[in-house]
Design an enzyme around this catalytic site. Structure first.
Site, PDB file in Angstrom:
ATOM      1  N   LEU A  98       0.829  -1.211   0.000  1.00 28.02           N
ATOM      2  CA  LEU A  98       0.000   0.000   0.000  1.00 28.02           C
ATOM      3  C   LEU A  98       0.861   1.259   0.000  1.00 28.02           C
ATOM      4  CD1 LEU A  98      -2.798  -1.058   2.520  1.00 28.02           C
ATOM      5  CD2 LEU A  98      -2.931  -0.992   0.026  1.00 28.02           C
ATOM      6  N   HIS A 139       6.925  -9.727   4.808  1.00 26.67           N
ATOM      7  CA  HIS A 139       6.772  -8.396   4.225  1.00 26.67           C
ATOM      8  C   HIS A 139       6.491  -7.359   5.316  1.00 26.67           C
ATOM      9  CE1 HIS A 139       5.092  -5.668   0.909  1.00 26.67           C
ATOM     10  NE2 HIS A 139       4.698  -5.074   2.024  1.00 26.67           N
ATOM     11  N   GLU A 140       5.561  -7.683   6.220  1.00 27.85           N
ATOM     12  CA  GLU A 140       5.166  -6.706   7.249  1.00 27.85           C
ATOM     13  C   GLU A 140       6.249  -6.515   8.307  1.00 27.85           C
ATOM     14  OE1 GLU A 140       2.784  -4.898   6.460  1.00 27.85           O
ATOM     15  OE2 GLU A 140       1.907  -6.207   4.939  1.00 27.85           O
ATOM     16  N   HIS A 143       8.819  -4.125   7.187  1.00 28.69           N
ATOM     17  CA  HIS A 143       8.428  -2.722   7.351  1.00 28.69           C
ATOM     18  C   HIS A 143       8.923  -2.178   8.696  1.00 28.69           C
ATOM     19  CE1 HIS A 143       5.923  -1.396   4.018  1.00 28.69           C
ATOM     20  NE2 HIS A 143       5.205  -2.496   4.042  1.00 28.69           N
TER      21      HIS A 143
END
Ligand code: NI
Length: 168
Positions: A98, A139-140, A143
């Site tokens: 996003l 992926h998260e 972050h």
């Protein structure tokens, strides 16, 4: 609940290492609720706190989200997630983010991971995940260390995506 503002590349908050959360209290739970609502609103399968401008180790995930952002039965809230085991075998997965709107690329990830975290109630949990869910977790959690998926692809592909972003 509230829909939070999304921060996109190249905002600096996305490149910072996030801080651990000391205690899962009502304030953190309210933030988790808002993050989940924001994730569904923007049709994501995962969202990390820095993507809404908060440099804390908090993520939300729903690997069963519908095509139009319909919630799946078991959204996952993770505070201070830490990957404690990774499979040796890798998979390629086409990822989007996003914070890198409208783009995607194949990224190599561990096929399976185990992650330790605090849940919505501050209780310690361990989750063993494979394939799609394992990819989202990697992926998260990336972050939270200031790493985007475009940092894990070739320089050529990365530059192409950045170029397209600057034109959109
Ligand atoms: Ni992302």
């Amino acid at each position: 609940m509230a829909i939070l503002e999304l921060y996109t590349y190249p905002h600096k908050v996305l490149t910072k290492k996030c801080e651990e959360v000391e205690i899962v209290d009502d304030e953190v739970r309210k933030f988790l609720d808002d993050m989940l609502e924001t994730m569904y609103h923007d049709k994501g399968v995962g969202l990390a706190a820095p993507q809404v401008g908060v440099s804390k180790r908090i993520i939300v995930i729903d690997d069963k989200v519908g095509e139009n952002g319909e919630p799946g039965p078991h959204p996952i809230y993770m505070v201070n997630p830490k990957i404690i085991k990774k499979s040796d075998d890798m998979i390629l997965f086409n990822e989007g983010c996003l914070s890198v709107p409208g783009q995607s690329a194949e990224v190599e990830r561990h096929r399976a991971v185990s992650v330790e975290y605090l849940d919505y109630n501050g209780k310690k949990q361990v989750l063993d995940a494979e394939e799609f869910l394992a990819v989202i977790i990697q992926h998260e959690t990336d972050h939270l260390d200031g790493v985007l998926y475009i940092d894990r692809i070739s320089r050529l592909k990365r530059n192409m995506i950045i170029k397209k972003l600057s034109k959109s």
